[in-house]
Write a protein that holds these residues in place. Structure first.
Motif, PDB file in Angstrom:
ATOM      1  N   ALA A   1     -28.881   2.062   0.702  1.00  0.00           N
ATOM      2  CA  ALA A   1     -28.976   1.278  -0.533  1.00  0.00           C
ATOM      3  C   ALA A   1     -30.310   1.580  -1.212  1.00  0.00           C
ATOM      4  N   LEU A   2     -30.435   1.092  -2.456  1.00  0.00           N
ATOM      5  CA  LEU A   2     -31.681   1.227  -3.194  1.00  0.00           C
ATOM      6  C   LEU A   2     -32.416  -0.103  -3.201  1.00  0.00           C
ATOM      7  N   ALA A   3     -33.733  -0.052  -3.103  1.00  0.00           N
ATOM      8  CA  ALA A   3     -34.573  -1.243  -3.215  1.00  0.00           C
ATOM      9  C   ALA A   3     -35.600  -0.973  -4.296  1.00  0.00           C
ATOM     10  N   LEU A   4     -35.607  -1.810  -5.334  1.00  0.00           N
ATOM     11  CA  LEU A   4     -36.434  -1.533  -6.504  1.00  0.00           C
ATOM     12  C   LEU A   4     -37.909  -1.370  -6.152  1.00  0.00           C
ATOM     13  N   GLY A   5     -38.407  -2.200  -5.257  1.00  0.00           N
ATOM     14  CA  GLY A   5     -39.820  -2.091  -4.883  1.00  0.00           C
ATOM     15  C   GLY A   5     -40.153  -0.746  -4.269  1.00  0.00           C
ATOM     16  N   LEU A   6     -39.272  -0.243  -3.399  1.00  0.00           N
ATOM     17  CA  LEU A   6     -39.501   1.064  -2.775  1.00  0.00           C
ATOM     18  C   LEU A   6     -39.370   2.188  -3.800  1.00  0.00           C
ATOM     19  N   VAL A   7     -38.418   2.024  -4.726  1.00  0.00           N
ATOM     20  CA  VAL A   7     -38.254   3.028  -5.779  1.00  0.00           C
ATOM     21  C   VAL A   7     -39.527   3.145  -6.605  1.00  0.00           C
ATOM     22  N   GLN A   8     -40.098   2.030  -6.980  1.00  0.00           N
ATOM     23  CA  GLN A   8     -41.329   2.057  -7.781  1.00  0.00           C
ATOM     24  C   GLN A   8     -42.494   2.658  -6.990  1.00  0.00           C
TER      25      GLN A   8
ATOM     26  N   VAL B   1     -45.689   6.590   2.495  1.00  0.00           N
ATOM     27  CA  VAL B   1     -45.153   7.788   3.143  1.00  0.00           C
ATOM     28  C   VAL B   1     -44.756   7.531   4.591  1.00  0.00           C
ATOM     29  N   THR B   2     -45.255   6.442   5.175  1.00  0.00           N
ATOM     30  CA  THR B   2     -44.852   6.151   6.554  1.00  0.00           C
ATOM     31  C   THR B   2     -43.481   5.458   6.613  1.00  0.00           C
ATOM     32  N   ARG B   3     -42.996   4.981   5.468  1.00  0.00           N
ATOM     33  CA  ARG B   3     -41.679   4.347   5.429  1.00  0.00           C
ATOM     34  C   ARG B   3     -40.611   5.401   5.184  1.00  0.00           C
ATOM     35  N   ALA B   4     -39.627   5.464   6.038  1.00  0.00           N
ATOM     36  CA  ALA B   4     -38.535   6.425   5.855  1.00  0.00           C
ATOM     37  C   ALA B   4     -37.651   5.973   4.698  1.00  0.00           C
ATOM     38  N   PRO B   5     -37.227   6.881   3.831  1.00  0.00           N
ATOM     39  CA  PRO B   5     -36.347   6.503   2.717  1.00  0.00           C
ATOM     40  C   PRO B   5     -35.044   5.890   3.219  1.00  0.00           C
ATOM     41  N   ARG B   6     -34.554   4.871   2.514  1.00  0.00           N
ATOM     42  CA  ARG B   6     -33.290   4.246   2.877  1.00  0.00           C
ATOM     43  C   ARG B   6     -32.129   5.133   2.454  1.00  0.00           C
ATOM     44  N   THR B   7     -31.134   5.214   3.301  1.00  0.00           N
ATOM     45  CA  THR B   7     -29.954   6.041   3.012  1.00  0.00           C
ATOM     46  C   THR B   7     -28.709   5.202   2.749  1.00  0.00           C
TER      47      THR B   7
ATOM     48  N   VAL C   1     -27.277   7.514  -3.851  1.00  0.00           N
ATOM     49  CA  VAL C   1     -28.212   6.980  -2.852  1.00  0.00           C
ATOM     50  C   VAL C   1     -28.640   8.094  -1.891  1.00  0.00           C
ATOM     51  N   LYS C   2     -27.690   8.943  -1.515  1.00  0.00           N
ATOM     52  CA  LYS C   2     -28.021  10.056  -0.615  1.00  0.00           C
ATOM     53  C   LYS C   2     -28.996  11.027  -1.286  1.00  0.00           C
ATOM     54  N   ARG C   3     -28.707  11.326  -2.567  1.00  0.00           N
ATOM     55  CA  ARG C   3     -29.609  12.244  -3.279  1.00  0.00           C
ATOM     56  C   ARG C   3     -30.994  11.632  -3.408  1.00  0.00           C
ATOM     57  N   TYR C   4     -31.047  10.335  -3.690  1.00  0.00           N
ATOM     58  CA  TYR C   4     -32.338   9.669  -3.789  1.00  0.00           C
ATOM     59  C   TYR C   4     -33.120   9.800  -2.483  1.00  0.00           C
ATOM     60  N   ALA C   5     -32.449   9.585  -1.357  1.00  0.00           N
ATOM     61  CA  ALA C   5     -33.130   9.675  -0.058  1.00  0.00           C
ATOM     62  C   ALA C   5     -33.657  11.084   0.174  1.00  0.00           C
ATOM     63  N   GLU C   6     -32.890  12.100  -0.210  1.00  0.00           N
ATOM     64  CA  GLU C   6     -33.353  13.491  -0.062  1.00  0.00           C
ATOM     65  C   GLU C   6     -34.591  13.742  -0.910  1.00  0.00           C
ATOM     66  N   HIS C   7     -34.567  13.248  -2.144  1.00  0.00           N
ATOM     67  CA  HIS C   7     -35.707  13.463  -3.039  1.00  0.00           C
ATOM     68  C   HIS C   7     -36.937  12.679  -2.579  1.00  0.00           C
ATOM     69  N   ALA C   8     -36.707  11.496  -2.039  1.00  0.00           N
ATOM     70  CA  ALA C   8     -37.840  10.735  -1.504  1.00  0.00           C
ATOM     71  C   ALA C   8     -38.462  11.449  -0.307  1.00  0.00           C
ATOM     72  N   THR C   9     -37.613  12.100   0.495  1.00  0.00           N
ATOM     73  CA  THR C   9     -38.114  12.883   1.641  1.00  0.00           C
ATOM     74  C   THR C   9     -38.912  14.085   1.150  1.00  0.00           C
ATOM     75  N   PHE C  10     -38.405  14.771   0.126  1.00  0.00           N
ATOM     76  CA  PHE C  10     -39.139  15.898  -0.463  1.00  0.00           C
ATOM     77  C   PHE C  10     -40.514  15.451  -0.953  1.00  0.00           C
ATOM     78  N   THR C  11     -40.553  14.278  -1.576  1.00  0.00           N
ATOM     79  CA  THR C  11     -41.818  13.775  -2.131  1.00  0.00           C
ATOM     80  C   THR C  11     -42.839  13.553  -1.025  1.00  0.00           C
ATOM     81  N   ARG C  12     -42.390  13.063   0.113  1.00  0.00           N
ATOM     82  CA  ARG C  12     -43.307  12.867   1.232  1.00  0.00           C
ATOM     83  C   ARG C  12     -43.823  14.197   1.776  1.00  0.00           C
ATOM     84  N   THR C  13     -42.996  15.227   1.751  1.00  0.00           N
ATOM     85  CA  THR C  13     -43.452  16.553   2.166  1.00  0.00           C
ATOM     86  C   THR C  13     -44.458  17.107   1.165  1.00  0.00           C
ATOM     87  N   MET C  14     -44.215  16.869  -0.127  1.00  0.00           N
ATOM     88  CA  MET C  14     -45.175  17.285  -1.150  1.00  0.00           C
ATOM     89  C   MET C  14     -46.514  16.581  -0.953  1.00  0.00           C
ATOM     90  N   TYR C  15     -46.455  15.328  -0.551  1.00  0.00           N
ATOM     91  CA  TYR C  15     -47.669  14.570  -0.245  1.00  0.00           C
ATOM     92  C   TYR C  15     -48.475  15.276   0.854  1.00  0.00           C
TER      93      TYR C  15
END
Length: 351
Positions: free
Chosen positions: A70-77, A62-68, A171-185
């Motif tokens: 490109a996608l990185a498989l390790g971060l996605v997992q 959660v301390t890592r900001a989502p990439r806007t 990629v943009k949508r992924y970054a938004e959803h990753a940000t939402f997930t951190r807020t849910m955390y």
């Protein structure tokens, strides 16, 4: 527990299934009374700690900001695991809410005469299910899960995929959803912290303290201030509201002032003697009676001592039932045997 919060928020009620692991754990066991309730809270405390441990494992993610870009498989997992555990812990927090509500309802349905304990139960139960609103991410949790699943697809040209690459829009949508997930955390972290605080205050506070019981030998060794506190505890145990505990200047002879459920005052003068060898005479009784009448004509004056009551004190107090007296034998019944004040005072004055 390292998660901290001073706020909680409304939650959706989820029934605790009697057949579930958690439901079984919180059902009454072999222990009864305060000890049985304490064991149930400790089970809940352990479940909360395990859930918090799962959440803490994602602190680096959660301390890592989502990439806007490109996608990185390790971060996605990592994000997939974060979303999975956040949703699971939120479901468990709903079970914890319901179990705590059931716990407090059962406690307050019992014959909880102690004003102090009843007020503590009401205070803590009022903190269950009161918190800030959910973040917007919770409304899109299923969609976020789909986004993460698509981002980890072997069909994408991301770290080994061969068919097609993610679009800039995806990629943009992924970054938004990753940000939402951190807020849910953060939501879940706040919720677990709030539940943890309630459980710990219930375990460490007056809620589960056993009713006051103490033998005369122990009472004889108390300091006078401890004797006053004992009397206040006994009155609280019997359903009296403690207005003041501890005598001093201007106390009009009262070391403890309390009120019964109907609002009538009880004024107690405590006379403690180390070893129980002293005596209480008529002047003490007269002084307390004067203070009681000055407080309110319906005030019940009571002298409590672990020592001896002189004949003069007994005679003056008995005239027109002006003052009730609790000597060693009555104190034994009240403090050691657990009889109520009402029961102990029967026979010392009008019913």
């Amino acid at each position: 527990m390292s998660i901290d919060s001073s706020t909680v928020r409304p939650t959706t009620r989820r029934p605790v299934s009697p057949g579930s692991e958690f439901g079984q754990a919180l059902l009454p066991g072999t222990e009864t009374g305060a000890e049985g309730l304490r064991q149930r809270l400790m089970i809940l405390q352990g479940r909360l700690e395990r859930c918090a441990t799962v959440v803490r494992a994602h602190q680096e993610t959660v301390t890592r900001a989502p990439r806007t870009d490109a996608l990185a498989l390790g971060l996605v997992q990592d994000d997939q695991r974060l979303l999975r555990d956040v949703r699971q812990c939120d479901d468990e927090a709903g079970e914890f809410d319901d179990a705590l509500n059931e716990f407090f309802q059962e406690l307050m349905a019992a014959d909880l005469k102690s004003v102090r304990r009843r007020q503590e139960a009401e205070r803590l139960s009022g903190r269950i299910g009161v918190s800030p609103p959910y973040s917007p991410g919770w409304n899109s949790a299923d969609e976020i899960s789909e986004t993460f699943a698509h981002a980890s697809s072997p069909l994408l040209r991301v770290e080994g995929g061969t068919l097609f690459g993610p679009t800039a829009l995806f990629v943009k949508r992924y970054a938004e959803h990753a940000t939402f997930t951190r807020t849910m955390y953060k939501d879940v972290t706040l919720r677990l912290a709030a539940l943890w605080e309630v459980v710990m205050e219930a375990l460490d506070g007056p809620l589960l303290q056993e009713p006051t019981l103490m033998g005369l030998e122990e009472i004889d060794e108390l300091h006078h201030s401890q004797f006053e506190q004992l009397i206040a505890d006994l009155l609280d145990r019997d359903g009296y509201r403690i207005i003041r505990s501890g005598g001093g200047a201007g106390d009009m002879g009262a070391d403890v002032l309390a009120a019964d459920p109907l609002g009538r005052f009880v004024m107690v003068q405590a006379k403690h003697f180390t070893g129980g060898g002293g005596s209480v005479g008529q002047p003490v009784v007269q002084h307390l009676y004067g203070g009681a009448m000055a407080t309110h004509p319906s005030t019940l004056p009571v002298v409590v001592t672990n020592g001896r009551l002189t004949g003069g004190a007994k005679g003056w107090a008995a005239e027109h039932f002006r003052v009730r007296l609790i000597g060693r034998e009555e104190l034994r019944r009240w403090a050691e045997n657990g009889e109520s004040l009402e029961s102990v005072l029967k026979g010392t004055g009008p019913a």
